[in-house]
Design a protein around this motif. Structure first.
Motif, short mmCIF file in Angstrom:
data_model
loop_
_atom_site.label_atom_id
_atom_site.label_comp_id
_atom_site.label_asym_id
_atom_site.label_seq_id
_atom_site.Cartn_x
_atom_site.Cartn_y
_atom_site.Cartn_z
N VAL A 198 0.85 -1.19 0.00
CA VAL A 198 0.00 0.00 0.00
C VAL A 198 0.89 1.24 0.00
N GLU A 199 0.51 2.23 -0.79
CA GLU A 199 1.28 3.48 -0.84
C GLU A 199 0.63 4.55 0.03
N ILE A 200 1.49 5.38 0.61
CA ILE A 200 1.03 6.51 1.41
C ILE A 200 1.85 7.73 1.00
N ALA A 201 1.24 8.90 1.07
CA ALA A 201 1.95 10.12 0.70
C ALA A 201 2.88 10.55 1.84
N ALA A 202 4.11 10.84 1.49
CA ALA A 202 5.09 11.33 2.46
C ALA A 202 5.71 12.62 1.93
N GLY A 203 6.02 13.52 2.83
CA GLY A 203 6.64 14.77 2.43
C GLY A 203 8.14 14.64 2.34
N LYS A 204 8.71 15.29 1.35
CA LYS A 204 10.16 15.27 1.15
C LYS A 204 10.75 16.57 1.70
N SER A 205 11.60 16.45 2.72
CA SER A 205 12.19 17.64 3.32
C SER A 205 13.48 17.26 4.03
N TYR A 206 14.01 18.19 4.85
CA TYR A 206 15.27 17.96 5.55
C TYR A 206 15.10 18.25 7.03
N LYS A 207 15.84 17.54 7.84
CA LYS A 207 15.74 17.68 9.29
C LYS A 207 16.05 19.10 9.74
N ILE A 208 16.99 19.77 9.07
CA ILE A 208 17.37 21.12 9.46
C ILE A 208 16.21 22.10 9.26
N ASP A 209 15.27 21.75 8.40
CA ASP A 209 14.11 22.62 8.15
C ASP A 209 12.99 22.34 9.15
N LEU A 210 12.70 21.07 9.41
CA LEU A 210 11.57 20.71 10.28
C LEU A 210 11.95 20.54 11.74
N LEU A 211 13.23 20.29 12.02
CA LEU A 211 13.69 20.01 13.38
C LEU A 211 12.89 18.86 13.99
N GLN A 212 12.53 17.90 13.18
CA GLN A 212 11.88 16.67 13.63
C GLN A 212 12.62 15.49 13.00
N GLU A 213 12.47 14.34 13.61
CA GLU A 213 13.07 13.13 13.05
C GLU A 213 12.24 12.65 11.87
N SER A 214 12.92 12.17 10.83
CA SER A 214 12.21 11.63 9.67
C SER A 214 11.67 10.24 9.99
N ILE A 215 10.92 9.66 9.05
CA ILE A 215 10.41 8.30 9.22
C ILE A 215 11.60 7.36 9.40
N VAL A 216 11.50 6.47 10.37
CA VAL A 216 12.60 5.55 10.67
C VAL A 216 13.01 4.77 9.42
N ASN A 217 14.31 4.81 9.13
CA ASN A 217 14.91 4.12 7.97
C ASN A 217 14.47 4.70 6.62
N HIS A 218 13.92 5.91 6.63
CA HIS A 218 13.53 6.58 5.39
C HIS A 218 13.98 8.05 5.49
N LYS A 219 15.25 8.27 5.22
CA LYS A 219 15.85 9.59 5.40
C LYS A 219 15.14 10.63 4.54
N ASN A 220 14.84 11.79 5.17
CA ASN A 220 14.23 12.95 4.53
C ASN A 220 12.79 12.73 4.09
N ASN A 221 12.16 11.64 4.54
CA ASN A 221 10.74 11.42 4.28
C ASN A 221 9.96 11.60 5.59
N TYR A 222 8.87 12.37 5.52
CA TYR A 222 8.10 12.69 6.71
C TYR A 222 6.62 12.45 6.47
N LEU A 223 5.93 12.01 7.53
CA LEU A 223 4.48 11.85 7.43
C LEU A 223 3.82 13.21 7.28
N ASN A 224 2.68 13.21 6.62
CA ASN A 224 1.94 14.44 6.36
C ASN A 224 0.80 14.52 7.37
#
Length: 229
Positions: A198-224
């Motif tokens: 199943v596919e889910i939409a994830a946001g593409k960004s950088y930790k320095i911008d969001l100051l949050q941890e990305s999805i575990v084992n998926h660098k620079n991908n974040y839940l929306n």
């Protein structure tokens, strides 16, 4: 405060060449007005202004000894600073008025991690597998709204995906209820309960911008998502 004083002074000073510090001043005041008074307030916005704050503060401290001699500039600075302070306090008081908080179905976003559609990527969750993202929520909240796909479709519209919210101690939290949850560190876990990918939409960004941890084992991908109270 010294940065604000120097910025206002630079913009009110006449008969001068336009220089680097004028750009710094416009940048700093623009950040203050837009993000503090007219947009969401997040801790990460402070880092954007640091590059302008350092030189402006230095010159602001230097000028603070001389500024008392110029009564016109002092008057403009006091008026402008007072108006900004009144706007900020008034905005905060208005949002917390009892009559405003009693409006039915009124929600206030405390953390927003929503991406424009052009920053969304399709992220595949294999059958019977899960993804996890650790987040910090600085304020008390009620619910977590996860966007499953572009166009605003929520996770509820995809029955194959199940979400759970865990506190830092590992306790499962009812993320759908309207009861207040304490601020702190949480983990969002989304599991694919089906026998197909199943596919889910994830946001593409950088930790320095969001100051949050990305999805575990998926660098620079974040839940929306957005977290509301």
């Amino acid at each position: 405060m010294s940065s604000l004083i120097f910025s206002i002074k630079k913009l009110y000073t006449k008969n001068k060449m336009f220089g680097y510090f004028d750009i710094y001043s416009i940048f700093f005041i623009g950040i203050f007005l837009f993000h503090i008074l007219m947009w969401e307030v997040m801790h990460r916005y402070a880092f954007v202004a640091v590059f302008a704050l350092i030189p402006l503060s230095a010159y602001g401290i230097k000028d603070s000894m001389v500024i008392k001699k110029d009564k016109n500039i002092l008057k403009y600075i006091l008026i402008t600073s007072s108006l900004l302070l009144i706007c900020g306090i008034g905005n905060d008081i208005f949002k917390n008025l009892p009559i405003i908080n009693k409006i039915p179905n009124r929600e206030m976003t405390v953390v927003s991690q929503e991406f424009p559609e052009h920053d969304l990527v399709a992220m595949n969750i294999p059958a019977k597998k899960k993804i996890e993202e650790h987040i910090y929520i600085p304020y008390s909240f009620k619910r977590v709204n996860i966007t499953y796909w572009a166009g605003g479709a929520t996770l509820d519209s995809q029955p194959k995906l199940k979400m759970k919210l865990y506190s830092e101690s590992g306790k499962s939290i009812d993320w759908r209820s309207n009861t207040y949850k304490a601020p702190g560190n949480y983990s969002i876990v989304i599991k694919n309960t089906s026998d197909e990918n199943v596919e889910i939409a994830a946001g593409k960004s950088y930790k320095i911008d969001l100051l949050q941890e990305s999805i575990v084992n998926h660098k620079n991908n974040y839940l929306n998502f957005d977290i509301v109270r």
